[in-house]
Design a protein around this motif. Structure first.
Motif, mmCIF file in Angstrom:
data_model
loop_
_atom_site.group_PDB
_atom_site.id
_atom_site.type_symbol
_atom_site.label_atom_id
_atom_site.label_comp_id
_atom_site.label_asym_id
_atom_site.label_seq_id
_atom_site.Cartn_x
_atom_site.Cartn_y
_atom_site.Cartn_z
ATOM 1 N N GLU A 211 0.827 -1.211 0.000
ATOM 2 C CA GLU A 211 0.000 0.000 0.000
ATOM 3 C C GLU A 211 0.859 1.256 0.000
ATOM 4 O O GLU A 211 0.571 2.223 -0.703
ATOM 5 C CB GLU A 211 -0.923 -0.004 1.216
ATOM 6 N N GLN A 212 1.937 1.241 0.765
ATOM 7 C CA GLN A 212 2.811 2.416 0.806
ATOM 8 C C GLN A 212 3.504 2.637 -0.541
ATOM 9 O O GLN A 212 3.724 3.779 -0.955
ATOM 10 C CB GLN A 212 3.854 2.259 1.926
ATOM 11 N N ALA A 213 3.850 1.559 -1.221
ATOM 12 C CA ALA A 213 4.473 1.707 -2.545
ATOM 13 C C ALA A 213 3.501 2.354 -3.527
ATOM 14 O O ALA A 213 3.887 3.223 -4.318
ATOM 15 C CB ALA A 213 4.927 0.339 -3.062
ATOM 16 N N LEU A 214 2.232 1.958 -3.497
ATOM 17 C CA LEU A 214 1.246 2.559 -4.384
ATOM 18 C C LEU A 214 0.934 3.993 -3.970
ATOM 19 O O LEU A 214 0.741 4.868 -4.820
ATOM 20 C CB LEU A 214 -0.030 1.718 -4.384
ATOM 21 N N ARG A 215 0.889 4.258 -2.671
ATOM 22 C CA ARG A 215 0.662 5.621 -2.199
ATOM 23 C C ARG A 215 1.771 6.569 -2.666
ATOM 24 O O ARG A 215 1.515 7.712 -3.048
ATOM 25 C CB ARG A 215 0.580 5.642 -0.671
ATOM 26 N N ALA A 216 3.002 6.092 -2.625
ATOM 27 C CA ALA A 216 4.117 6.939 -3.060
ATOM 28 C C ALA A 216 4.006 7.268 -4.541
ATOM 29 O O ALA A 216 4.336 8.377 -4.970
ATOM 30 C CB ALA A 216 5.442 6.236 -2.768
ATOM 31 N N LEU A 217 3.542 6.319 -5.335
ATOM 32 C CA LEU A 217 3.400 6.561 -6.766
ATOM 33 C C LEU A 217 2.271 7.543 -7.054
ATOM 34 O O LEU A 217 2.366 8.363 -7.967
ATOM 35 C CB LEU A 217 3.157 5.240 -7.500
ATOM 36 N N LEU A 218 1.195 7.467 -6.270
ATOM 37 C CA LEU A 218 0.039 8.338 -6.478
ATOM 38 C C LEU A 218 0.149 9.662 -5.737
ATOM 39 O O LEU A 218 -0.628 10.575 -6.008
ATOM 40 C CB LEU A 218 -1.248 7.619 -6.038
ATOM 41 N N PRO A 222 -0.705 10.652 4.069
ATOM 42 C CA PRO A 222 -0.780 9.507 4.987
ATOM 43 C C PRO A 222 -2.206 9.183 5.434
ATOM 44 O O PRO A 222 -2.569 8.019 5.563
ATOM 45 C CB PRO A 222 0.099 9.935 6.163
ATOM 46 N N GLY A 223 -3.034 10.187 5.663
ATOM 47 C CA GLY A 223 -4.389 9.923 6.114
ATOM 48 C C GLY A 223 -5.414 9.777 5.014
ATOM 49 O O GLY A 223 -6.596 9.520 5.297
ATOM 50 N N GLU A 224 -5.004 9.920 3.771
ATOM 51 C CA GLU A 224 -5.949 9.839 2.662
ATOM 52 C C GLU A 224 -6.294 8.389 2.368
ATOM 53 O O GLU A 224 -5.400 7.550 2.241
ATOM 54 C CB GLU A 224 -5.357 10.502 1.423
ATOM 55 N N PRO A 225 -7.590 8.047 2.264
ATOM 56 C CA PRO A 225 -7.953 6.643 2.063
ATOM 57 C C PRO A 225 -7.541 6.155 0.679
ATOM 58 O O PRO A 225 -7.434 6.926 -0.271
ATOM 59 C CB PRO A 225 -9.477 6.643 2.222
ATOM 60 N N LEU A 226 -7.320 4.860 0.593
ATOM 61 C CA LEU A 226 -6.944 4.221 -0.671
ATOM 62 C C LEU A 226 -7.735 2.930 -0.793
ATOM 63 O O LEU A 226 -7.530 1.981 -0.019
ATOM 64 C CB LEU A 226 -5.442 3.939 -0.714
ATOM 65 N N GLN A 227 -8.647 2.901 -1.732
ATOM 66 C CA GLN A 227 -9.461 1.721 -1.979
ATOM 67 C C GLN A 227 -9.451 1.442 -3.471
ATOM 68 O O GLN A 227 -10.314 1.888 -4.219
ATOM 69 C CB GLN A 227 -10.899 1.938 -1.480
ATOM 70 N N PRO A 228 -8.451 0.707 -3.963
ATOM 71 C CA PRO A 228 -8.378 0.442 -5.401
ATOM 72 C C PRO A 228 -9.468 -0.523 -5.850
ATOM 73 O O PRO A 228 -9.805 -1.488 -5.154
ATOM 74 C CB PRO A 228 -6.989 -0.173 -5.569
ATOM 75 N N ALA A 229 -10.031 -0.244 -7.000
ATOM 76 C CA ALA A 229 -11.052 -1.120 -7.559
ATOM 77 C C ALA A 229 -10.416 -2.422 -8.026
ATOM 78 O O ALA A 229 -9.289 -2.431 -8.526
ATOM 79 C CB ALA A 229 -11.778 -0.429 -8.712
ATOM 80 N N ASP A 230 -11.142 -3.510 -7.846
ATOM 81 C CA ASP A 230 -10.620 -4.818 -8.247
ATOM 82 C C ASP A 230 -11.125 -5.262 -9.610
ATOM 83 O O ASP A 230 -10.936 -6.415 -10.002
ATOM 84 C CB ASP A 230 -10.996 -5.879 -7.208
ATOM 85 N N ALA A 231 -11.779 -4.360 -10.341
ATOM 86 C CA ALA A 231 -12.287 -4.716 -11.670
ATOM 87 C C ALA A 231 -11.121 -4.817 -12.652
ATOM 88 O O ALA A 231 -10.227 -3.970 -12.664
ATOM 89 C CB ALA A 231 -13.285 -3.667 -12.153
ATOM 90 N N PRO A 232 -11.094 -5.820 -13.506
ATOM 91 C CA PRO A 232 -10.000 -5.959 -14.474
ATOM 92 C C PRO A 232 -10.151 -4.968 -15.618
ATOM 93 O O PRO A 232 -11.222 -4.415 -15.866
ATOM 94 C CB PRO A 232 -10.141 -7.402 -14.960
#
Length: 419
Positions: A211-218, A222-232
């Motif tokens: 999650e931290q690796a994806l947060r750094a890219l985006l 730190p407090g911002e939510p991250l809920q990636p969609a699982d749709a292909p």
């Protein structure tokens, strides 16, 4: 509602592990669900933060300015010349000569057309490099995106495994107290619970790292939510037209620029000639009338220098290297496309096999759970069956995510951006 039991050999560790497993669900219930972030939205956000995206307008402006400069009538701006000649410093007889004019640089034969061709090629290379940077960013984003999906799925499976092992340990503890099972069975159940606690802790750490690796890219706070969609991503149709690969486009644009640069270097065999036009007025002595004159001159450099041969050789070497690299990368891109297609076929086969295995393992666990409660099956067999069923469910979840990742890798091999 999660049960926290203090019975067993490690009551404190068990309570901490179950509370940690329950924390995400409790946090989700206390706050509003985080908005789902799609892969194209994440790509747009990540691209806006890239240095290539921020410098792209200036690079395009530079290319447009270079193109306008190649269309000018002269290779360099026109220069103004002025000179005064007088004898006031030695004879003082009033002789004076004044000349004012312009010096106009001239294009060499074929230089202007080749400079225009180079400017157009460089302008196209700017957009090709930007597309290449987007494709490279898409690869990094897809890898981190589906790695997080897989690690979160592993964490969910580890939490379910921990809850099941805790329930089994509680059941074994009750039956030991009732005299139906031995203390050795209780130790085995507690050991299985401890192993599940360790697996859950490792899965939690891996999920946080992904999650931290994806947060750094985006660039998420730190407090911002991250809920990636699982749709292909949409799978490309077999007969659909596929645009040129960004890597091949960038190399082709660079090779075209190098070719135009070599042609321009061949035309620039000497310095640019100059045309001068001078208006002069002079007098021979004080009191004499002034006479006017017009001078038209042409300055034409002779010979070719060693510097020109060095520039021409360097341009030819650059062109040759880029053309060879383009040929090699074209072969590698074709190989990656075939490999990605084969990996997608394999991912579908793995998903089908994992689905069948998970179904059989779930039914088998139900059979042995009933027989264990009836006392017809011993605890080691029940633990082994539970472990096999949990492993089958985890592999099924991984197979689903791996199929989505294989689709993403196929799109990446075809040079398609997230959509």
């Amino acid at each position: 509602m999660h049960r926290i039991s203090t019975r067993g050999r490690w009551p404190g560790l068990c309570a901490w592990a179950l509370a940690w497993a329950a924390w995400p669900n409790l946090a989700t219930g206390a706050a509003e669900p985080a908005p789902t972030l799609s892969l194209p939205q994440a790509f747009e956000r990540a691209w806006a933060r890239q240095p290539e995206a921020q410098a792209l307008p200036e690079r395009r402006a530079s290319g447009l300015a270079q193109r306008e400069a190649s269309r000018a009538w002269t290779p360099e701006p026109v220069a103004v010349e002025a000179s005064v000649r007088s004898d006031r410093w030695h004879r003082r007889e009033g002789a004076q000569e004044l000349e004012v004019g312009v010096a106009v640089p001239l294009w060499l034969p074929g230089e202007r057309e080749r400079a225009q061709g180079l400017a157009e090629a460089q302008l196209q290379a700017v957009d090709a490099r930007a597309l290449l940077a987007q494709w490279q960013l898409a690869q990094a984003l897809r890898e981190r995106w589906w790695a997080l999906q897989r690690d979160r799925e592993d964490l969910r499976a580890a939490q379910e495994r921990l809850q099941a092992s805790q329930a089994l340990a509680d059941d074994v503890a009750r039956r030991v107290q009732a005299g139906d099972l031995s203390r050795a069975d209780r130790h085995q159940a507690d050991a299985a619970r401890a192993q599940a606690q360790a697996e859950q802790a490792l899965a939690q750490a891996q999920a946080v790292a992904s999650e931290q690796a994806l947060r750094a890219l985006l660039g998420l706070a730190p407090g911002e939510p991250l809920q990636p969609a699982d749709a292909p991503e949409p799978e490309p149709a077999p007969d659909a037209a596929v645009p040129a690969h960004p890597l091949l486009q960038a190399l082709a644009a660079q090779a075209a620029s190098a070719q135009r640069a070599e042609a321009l270097a061949a035309a620039q065999s000497r310095a640019n000639p100059e045309l001068t036009l001078l208006q002069g007025r002079d007098r021979s002595a004080r009191g004499e009338p002034s006479a006017g004159s017009v001078t038209l001159g042409l300055r034409w450099p002779l010979g070719r220098s060693e510097r020109h041969r060095a520039t021409l050789s360097a341009a030819a070497a650059e062109r040759t290297e880029l053309e060879a690299q383009l040929a090699r990368e074209r072969e590698r891109v074709d190989a990656e496309r075939h490999s990605a297609a084969a990996a997608l076929v394999a991912a579908r086969a793995v998903l089908a096999a994992a689905t069948e295995r998970a179904r059989l393992a779930t039914e088998t666990r139900a059979f042995f759970d009933k027989s264990f409660r009836l006392g017809e099956t011993d605890l080691p067999t029940r633990l082994r069956v539970d472990q096999d069923a949990a492993h089958a469910q985890r592999e099924l979840a991984r197979a689903r995510i791996d199929l989505n990742r294989a689709i993403a890798q196929q799109r990446q091999s075809l040079g398609l951006l997230p959509q």
